[in-house]
Design a protein around this motif. Sequence first.
Motif, short mmCIF file in Angstrom:
data_model
loop_
_atom_site.label_atom_id
_atom_site.label_comp_id
_atom_site.label_asym_id
_atom_site.label_seq_id
_atom_site.Cartn_x
_atom_site.Cartn_y
_atom_site.Cartn_z
N ARG A 124 -1.47 1.93 -7.92
CA ARG A 124 -1.15 1.60 -6.54
C ARG A 124 0.15 0.81 -6.40
NH1 ARG A 124 -4.14 5.23 -6.31
NH2 ARG A 124 -6.14 5.36 -5.17
N THR A 125 0.53 0.07 -7.43
CA THR A 125 1.81 -0.66 -7.41
C THR A 125 2.59 -0.34 -8.69
OG1 THR A 125 0.82 -2.66 -8.39
CG2 THR A 125 0.85 -2.51 -5.98
N ALA B 159 3.14 2.33 6.61
CA ALA B 159 2.21 1.68 7.54
C ALA B 159 2.97 0.83 8.54
CB ALA B 159 1.22 0.81 6.77
N PHE C 89 -4.10 -6.71 7.67
CA PHE C 89 -4.68 -6.77 6.33
C PHE C 89 -4.54 -8.18 5.75
CE2 PHE C 89 -4.28 -6.58 1.72
CZ PHE C 89 -5.40 -5.85 1.36
N ASN D 263 -8.37 2.73 -2.14
CA ASN D 263 -7.55 1.70 -2.77
C ASN D 263 -8.35 0.52 -3.31
OD1 ASN D 263 -5.12 2.97 -2.51
ND2 ASN D 263 -4.38 1.75 -0.79
N VAL E 223 3.61 -4.77 -2.31
CA VAL E 223 3.22 -4.59 -0.90
C VAL E 223 3.95 -3.39 -0.30
CG1 VAL E 223 3.38 -5.62 1.41
CG2 VAL E 223 2.62 -7.02 -0.53
N VAL F 265 2.03 -0.29 -1.55
CA VAL F 265 0.67 -0.16 -1.01
C VAL F 265 0.70 0.24 0.46
CG1 VAL F 265 -1.45 -1.42 -0.47
CG2 VAL F 265 -0.33 -1.78 -2.67
N PHE F 266 1.65 -0.32 1.21
CA PHE F 266 1.69 -0.10 2.65
C PHE F 266 2.86 0.78 3.07
CE2 PHE F 266 -0.63 -4.11 2.16
CZ PHE F 266 -1.80 -3.78 2.85
N GLY G 141 -0.24 -3.29 11.01
CA GLY G 141 -1.30 -2.96 10.07
C GLY G 141 -1.26 -3.86 8.84
N VAL G 142 -0.06 -4.12 8.35
CA VAL G 142 0.10 -5.03 7.21
C VAL G 142 -0.35 -6.43 7.60
CG1 VAL G 142 1.73 -5.99 5.55
CG2 VAL G 142 2.01 -3.62 6.34
N GLN G 143 0.06 -6.87 8.77
CA GLN G 143 -0.31 -8.22 9.23
C GLN G 143 -1.83 -8.34 9.38
OE1 GLN G 143 2.01 -8.47 12.79
NE2 GLN G 143 3.95 -8.79 11.71
#
Length: 311
Positions: free
Chosen positions: A193-194, A123, A131, A11, A116, A119-120, A127-129
């Motif tokens: 990716r988005t 997840a 990042f 990514n 977001v 991308v996640f 995991g997001v937090q």
Amino acid sequence: MSELILHHYPNSPFAEKIRLILGHKKLPWKSVFIPMIMPKPDLTALTGGYRKTPVLQIGADIYCDTALICDVLEHLAPAPTLYPQAVNGAARIVTQWADGSLFTAAMAYNFQPAGVAQVFAGAPAEGVQAFVADRAAMRGGAPRMASSDAAATYKSYLRRLANMLHGQDYLFGTQPCVADFAAYHPLWFTQERTPALAGIFDATPEIQAWMGRMKAIGHGTVGKCSAEEALQTARRTTPAALQGDVFQDEHGIALGSQVVVAADTFGLEPTEGELIAATRTRYTLRRTDERAGTVHVHFPRVGFTLKKAAS
């Protein structure tokens, strides 16, 4: 020549810039996937602290920052050139703008809630937090551009690129140069990716056609390599001999001094080592790691600071 090993993750926009250049120059390379966030113990064993993505390894020589990596790849494979003589200066200036201002606006736009979510997708929340916290640390506490401000800026920048593409296939003519790869990679993230946010390209058909041409370049011939294999390669290899004038003194710091090199704006983790070269364009540090052995770590001068290490 030793094998080209790229330390990256799928990514990473800046990694996409280099992946495409490797494909453009038809240079075979090996892929080592690294974590998106810290810690990155296998990578930092090679770099001594630098953690941004990607990093290029050639034997026991470690090249940090895509500006320097582009120059290294150009030296290895001068054709097709990234720096056409007639536009060399302008292409480098546009590259610096694209890697800085364009990237910043595009990524702030991409990381609005709809982006977001893509991308996640799947997840865990932690995991997001993690990042988000990692990237905030990389910014050194500096605020990120608001997505609403980023949208207006991004649209303006896209119009400028479209103007450059009017009547020609690439930003500076009939063939891609370094500026095309730099301008493409943040737009690639939006498109690939988005995609929920890719409608921003609808107003600039020149951009859409150009992105299709850039994507078609591909990544070339890619082999797999584990992080441990990359470390073994560094450990059993001697760094390449330094060439030409290795010292242009701007700091009053002698060769052989213990120094610290760090990026000046983003990803500020320092690398400490012995200064063995400070050329017109780059710094080189010699350092030894129990896992990587003795390596030479190279940084561009532009975008990085050099200081004496604390005694």
